[in-house]
Design a protein around this motif. Sequence first.
Motif, PDB file in Angstrom:
ATOM      1  N   LYS A  64       4.273   8.318  15.135  1.00 52.65           N
ATOM      2  CA  LYS A  64       5.395   7.867  16.600  1.00 52.65           C
ATOM      3  C   LYS A  64       5.651   8.712  17.339  1.00 52.65           C
ATOM      4  CE  LYS A  64       7.411   3.891  14.451  1.00 52.65           C
ATOM      5  NZ  LYS A  64       7.673   3.771  13.224  1.00 52.65           N
ATOM      6  N   PRO A  65       5.996   8.334  18.389  1.00 59.06           N
ATOM      7  CA  PRO A  65       5.691   9.270  19.664  1.00 59.06           C
ATOM      8  C   PRO A  65       7.107  10.527  19.300  1.00 59.06           C
ATOM      9  CG  PRO A  65       6.147   7.204  20.801  1.00 59.06           C
ATOM     10  CD  PRO A  65       6.389   7.392  19.138  1.00 59.06           C
ATOM     11  N   PHE A  66       6.905  12.072  19.293  1.00 62.26           N
ATOM     12  CA  PHE A  66       7.936  12.701  19.304  1.00 62.26           C
ATOM     13  C   PHE A  66       9.886  12.636  19.891  1.00 62.26           C
ATOM     14  CE2 PHE A  66      10.425  16.396  20.746  1.00 62.26           C
ATOM     15  CZ  PHE A  66      10.857  17.208  19.672  1.00 62.26           C
ATOM     16  N   ALA A  67       9.550  12.077  20.927  1.00 58.96           N
ATOM     17  CA  ALA A  67      11.015  11.844  21.722  1.00 58.96           C
ATOM     18  C   ALA A  67      12.067  10.370  20.399  1.00 58.96           C
ATOM     19  CB  ALA A  67      10.951  11.687  22.816  1.00 58.96           C
ATOM     20  N   VAL A  68      10.998   9.584  20.230  1.00 60.57           N
ATOM     21  CA  VAL A  68      11.309   9.013  19.625  1.00 60.57           C
ATOM     22  C   VAL A  68      12.214   9.423  17.945  1.00 60.57           C
ATOM     23  CG1 VAL A  68      11.129   6.507  18.119  1.00 60.57           C
ATOM     24  CG2 VAL A  68      10.605   6.814  20.585  1.00 60.57           C
ATOM     25  N   LEU A  69      11.167   9.931  16.988  1.00 58.04           N
ATOM     26  CA  LEU A  69      11.345  10.553  15.755  1.00 58.04           C
ATOM     27  C   LEU A  69      12.636  11.258  15.837  1.00 58.04           C
ATOM     28  CD1 LEU A  69       8.214  11.352  14.495  1.00 58.04           C
ATOM     29  CD2 LEU A  69       9.337   8.864  13.785  1.00 58.04           C
ATOM     30  N   SER A  70      13.151  12.565  16.999  1.00 57.41           N
ATOM     31  CA  SER A  70      13.695  13.361  17.692  1.00 57.41           C
ATOM     32  C   SER A  70      14.983  12.659  17.720  1.00 57.41           C
ATOM     33  CB  SER A  70      12.806  14.151  18.250  1.00 57.41           C
ATOM     34  OG  SER A  70      14.328  15.177  18.770  1.00 57.41           O
ATOM     35  N   ALA A  71      14.888  11.310  19.014  1.00 52.24           N
ATOM     36  CA  ALA A  71      16.009  11.062  18.578  1.00 52.24           C
ATOM     37  C   ALA A  71      17.217  10.180  17.340  1.00 52.24           C
ATOM     38  CB  ALA A  71      15.552   9.873  20.352  1.00 52.24           C
ATOM     39  N   GLN A  72      16.361  10.042  16.490  1.00 50.35           N
ATOM     40  CA  GLN A  72      16.429   8.055  15.761  1.00 50.35           C
ATOM     41  C   GLN A  72      17.006   9.963  14.458  1.00 50.35           C
ATOM     42  OE1 GLN A  72      16.301   4.942  15.499  1.00 50.35           O
ATOM     43  NE2 GLN A  72      17.464   5.104  13.599  1.00 50.35           N
ATOM     44  N   LEU A  73      16.907  11.106  14.714  1.00 50.58           N
ATOM     45  CA  LEU A  73      17.294  11.834  13.330  1.00 50.58           C
ATOM     46  C   LEU A  73      17.876  12.172  13.392  1.00 50.58           C
ATOM     47  CD1 LEU A  73      13.302  14.122  12.394  1.00 50.58           C
ATOM     48  CD2 LEU A  73      14.934  12.263  11.175  1.00 50.58           C
ATOM     49  N   ALA A  74      18.010  12.269  15.128  1.00 48.64           N
ATOM     50  CA  ALA A  74      19.730  12.939  15.249  1.00 48.64           C
ATOM     51  C   ALA A  74      21.061  12.119  15.653  1.00 48.64           C
ATOM     52  CB  ALA A  74      19.573  13.511  17.149  1.00 48.64           C
ATOM     53  N   ALA A  75      19.951  10.646  15.476  1.00 48.50           N
ATOM     54  CA  ALA A  75      20.629   9.973  15.658  1.00 48.50           C
ATOM     55  C   ALA A  75      21.556   9.614  13.805  1.00 48.50           C
ATOM     56  CB  ALA A  75      20.800   8.257  16.162  1.00 48.50           C
ATOM     57  N   PHE A  76      20.876   9.741  12.796  1.00 47.79           N
ATOM     58  CA  PHE A  76      20.614   9.181  11.212  1.00 47.79           C
ATOM     59  C   PHE A  76      21.994  10.763  11.456  1.00 47.79           C
ATOM     60  CE2 PHE A  76      16.566   7.892  10.853  1.00 47.79           C
ATOM     61  CZ  PHE A  76      16.856   6.529  10.406  1.00 47.79           C
ATOM     62  N   LYS A  77      21.659  12.241  12.052  1.00 45.95           N
ATOM     63  CA  LYS A  77      22.665  13.284  11.295  1.00 45.95           C
ATOM     64  C   LYS A  77      23.938  12.775  11.557  1.00 45.95           C
ATOM     65  CE  LYS A  77      22.719  17.831  11.567  1.00 45.95           C
ATOM     66  NZ  LYS A  77      21.806  19.314  11.205  1.00 45.95           N
TER      67      LYS A  77
ATOM     68  N   GLY B  89      21.570  17.069   5.586  1.00 45.47           N
ATOM     69  CA  GLY B  89      20.868  18.041   4.486  1.00 45.47           C
ATOM     70  C   GLY B  89      19.913  18.943   5.477  1.00 45.47           C
ATOM     71  N   TYR B  90      19.269  18.976   6.699  1.00 45.34           N
ATOM     72  CA  TYR B  90      18.454  19.159   7.259  1.00 45.34           C
ATOM     73  C   TYR B  90      19.168  19.800   8.710  1.00 45.34           C
ATOM     74  CZ  TYR B  90      15.359  17.361   4.544  1.00 45.34           C
ATOM     75  OH  TYR B  90      14.705  16.846   3.043  1.00 45.34           O
ATOM     76  N   SER B  91      19.092  21.443   9.489  1.00 42.31           N
ATOM     77  CA  SER B  91      19.093  22.185  10.311  1.00 42.31           C
ATOM     78  C   SER B  91      18.656  21.128  11.396  1.00 42.31           C
ATOM     79  CB  SER B  91      18.386  23.861  10.564  1.00 42.31           C
ATOM     80  OG  SER B  91      17.610  23.540  10.420  1.00 42.31           O
ATOM     81  N   ASP B  92      18.800  21.025  12.567  1.00 46.24           N
ATOM     82  CA  ASP B  92      18.697  20.565  14.522  1.00 46.24           C
ATOM     83  C   ASP B  92      16.982  21.239  14.146  1.00 46.24           C
ATOM     84  OD1 ASP B  92      20.903  19.622  14.189  1.00 46.24           O
ATOM     85  OD2 ASP B  92      21.555  20.365  15.785  1.00 46.24           O
ATOM     86  N   ALA B  93      16.459  22.487  13.584  1.00 44.96           N
ATOM     87  CA  ALA B  93      15.245  22.542  14.105  1.00 44.96           C
ATOM     88  C   ALA B  93      14.841  22.150  12.634  1.00 44.96           C
ATOM     89  CB  ALA B  93      15.862  24.288  14.251  1.00 44.96           C
ATOM     90  N   GLU B  94      14.753  22.099  12.104  1.00 42.15           N
ATOM     91  CA  GLU B  94      14.000  20.921  11.302  1.00 42.15           C
ATOM     92  C   GLU B  94      13.921  19.942  11.117  1.00 42.15           C
ATOM     93  OE1 GLU B  94      15.630  23.866   6.738  1.00 42.15           O
ATOM     94  OE2 GLU B  94      16.314  22.551   6.770  1.00 42.15           O
ATOM     95  N   LEU B  95      14.569  18.959  11.734  1.00 48.43           N
ATOM     96  CA  LEU B  95      15.252  17.897  12.089  1.00 48.43           C
ATOM     97  C   LEU B  95      13.153  17.949  13.582  1.00 48.43           C
ATOM     98  CD1 LEU B  95      18.388  16.761  11.847  1.00 48.43           C
ATOM     99  CD2 LEU B  95      16.118  16.023   9.973  1.00 48.43           C
ATOM    100  N   GLU B  96      13.305  18.822  14.381  1.00 47.52           N
ATOM    101  CA  GLU B  96      13.142  18.734  15.313  1.00 47.52           C
ATOM    102  C   GLU B  96      11.432  19.364  14.455  1.00 47.52           C
ATOM    103  OE1 GLU B  96      14.685  18.047  18.017  1.00 47.52           O
ATOM    104  OE2 GLU B  96      12.963  19.105  19.412  1.00 47.52           O
ATOM    105  N   ALA B  97      11.252  19.956  14.036  1.00 47.11           N
ATOM    106  CA  ALA B  97       9.824  20.365  13.224  1.00 47.11           C
ATOM    107  C   ALA B  97       9.071  19.143  12.769  1.00 47.11           C
ATOM    108  CB  ALA B  97       9.858  21.668  12.302  1.00 47.11           C
ATOM    109  N   LEU B  98      10.293  17.770  11.881  1.00 46.60           N
ATOM    110  CA  LEU B  98       9.240  17.281  10.991  1.00 46.60           C
ATOM    111  C   LEU B  98       9.289  15.606  12.236  1.00 46.60           C
ATOM    112  CD1 LEU B  98      12.701  17.092   8.659  1.00 46.60           C
ATOM    113  CD2 LEU B  98      10.042  17.208   8.504  1.00 46.60           C
ATOM    114  N   ALA B  99       9.560  15.965  13.143  1.00 44.82           N
ATOM    115  CA  ALA B  99       8.968  15.030  13.917  1.00 44.82           C
ATOM    116  C   ALA B  99       8.126  15.183  15.141  1.00 44.82           C
ATOM    117  CB  ALA B  99      10.427  15.004  15.460  1.00 44.82           C
ATOM    118  N   ARG B 100       8.129  16.471  15.191  1.00 42.52           N
ATOM    119  CA  ARG B 100       6.832  16.920  15.420  1.00 42.52           C
ATOM    120  C   ARG B 100       5.043  16.888  14.516  1.00 42.52           C
ATOM    121  NH1 ARG B 100       8.746  21.566  17.563  1.00 42.52           N
ATOM    122  NH2 ARG B 100       8.171  20.308  20.092  1.00 42.52           N
ATOM    123  N   HIS B 101       5.899  17.301  13.779  1.00 43.80           N
ATOM    124  CA  HIS B 101       4.826  17.160  12.702  1.00 43.80           C
ATOM    125  C   HIS B 101       4.432  15.815  12.383  1.00 43.80           C
ATOM    126  CE1 HIS B 101       3.250  17.652   8.534  1.00 43.80           C
ATOM    127  NE2 HIS B 101       3.630  16.496   8.248  1.00 43.80           N
TER     128      HIS B 101
END
Lengths: 107, 431
Positions: A60-73, A89-101
């Motif tokens: 999934k595109p990074f931007a989509v995953l990143s925005a979705q995780l931010a919306a969850f949080k 339970g996760y920092s913003d940096a961790e959510l970014e890393a997960l989205a990139r991963h």
Amino acid sequence: MRRSSVFHAAGLASAALLAAVLAGAAAAQEADASLLAGACASCHGTDGRSPGSIPPLAGKPFAVLSAQLAAFKAGEARDATVMTRLALGYSDAELEALARHFSQIEP
Amino acid sequence: MISRRNLLKSIGATALAGSALAMPALARANGNAAGRVVIVGGGFGGATAAKYIKRRAPGIDVTLVEASGRFYTCPFSNLYLGGLRDFDSIGHDYAELTGRYGVRLVADLARDVDGAGRTVTLASGETLAYDRLVLAPGIDFRWDAIEGYDEAAAELAPHAWKAGPQTKLLKAQLEALEDGGLFVLSAPADPFRCPPGPYERVSLIAHYLKTHKPRSKILILDAKDAFSKQGLFTAGWQALYGDLIEWVGLSNDGKVVRVDAAAGEVETEFGTIHKAGVLNVIPPQKAGFIAHAAGVVNESGWVPVRAETFESAQVPGIHVVGDATIAAPMPKSGFSANAQGKVVAAAVVAALGGPASPEPVFANTCYSLVGPDYGISVAGVYRAADGKVVPVEGSGGLSPAEADAAYRRREARYTLGWYAAITQDIWGTAA
């Protein structure tokens, strides 16, 4: 003529080098996310390739995953259930890393 | 201006970086880690550790000791009891672990561990040497905890708390129960395997009884005064089953102290006798046998571990995962074992020459079905601090009490999705 093609080649080479360095940095970050991402696999499947009713993450595109995780949080994701509670339970940096991963995994 | 010499250098560097990037990042980083890892137990925690060690460092030699060729999961055995799934669908084999990941499977039981000499002795007499040992023994029952409830009694009044013949026995008894009969479940005090499990079990048996034997009732006799997701379960029972299910907690004389399995009777602390049509006794538990043999168990009957690596707090070189461990506030769940297995994999690879493991983060979600279209959950995120598992403040929690039917349906759908995903993640066989 010869001189300019050397310059040209040098420009290409350093661009490639820069790209390699950047990719290397991303790979290092990915390696770190690999343990974080283990938790995602428990519901989304190994490497985020979901076999069931839970949405896949792989590719999934990074931007989509990143925005979705931010919306969850932020508690703003529509129709969310457990992710609203887990993302906290996760920092913003961790959510970014997960989205990139997951964005870098072939679906 | 770039000299020819520097240009060649940078091209060379690019080519090198390019070829290195062609390898998977993890294999490149961890490929040099080597050594012998023995894993005892192929359930949620052990099979996860096997797969994820091999994914991180294919050069490590991983041997999985597991006596059964097919593992039946306790999670979703309640769906089988409730008539929502067949038994085969909760069984998983080791073909992907051996075939795709190169794990060596030894179909045997571990009989003893020598932590100082770093060897495991099998029932066959064979000895396996290890550099790192992972124990994933699950639970054993405390057969001396309830008067009259021993292994022979369990053949009449099943526990069905390890999926297998016991689960099938309980199902057969439910099918033979007459309409109007009473199903009694005796639930243990904390800690025990799968805290919401007994309550999901009565939910799905209630679904079965309501459908097939509507005059029947369920009585839960509980050795504690509160249980996992209690408010959500209680509201769900009211909504779906009316007064079919009655729960009696410790303070109202819910603790079973004696079982007469042949008569189908139980006696509680203050002398009340209950006669069941079908009797399901879930006895108190402890860490599985091999953990005791290895000397990693403390006076509680469970295994203390360092949360950063899930290495035994008592014997170096031995990691322990899953229900056998003391990991509270993480529950004893398959999901927790799966999360711990991955942390152990990273720790083992680090111990065998790989890079240091990143700081562990553990997640858990316990889904339960109250009915086929009615799911509830409790979730948590945990980290390690000073050797202990600690919850991340502000994270996790229960499904909302006031959620609408669509929310409960979504969580029921995700319950099925979770099972498909986690079984694929562990055994490679999505159900």
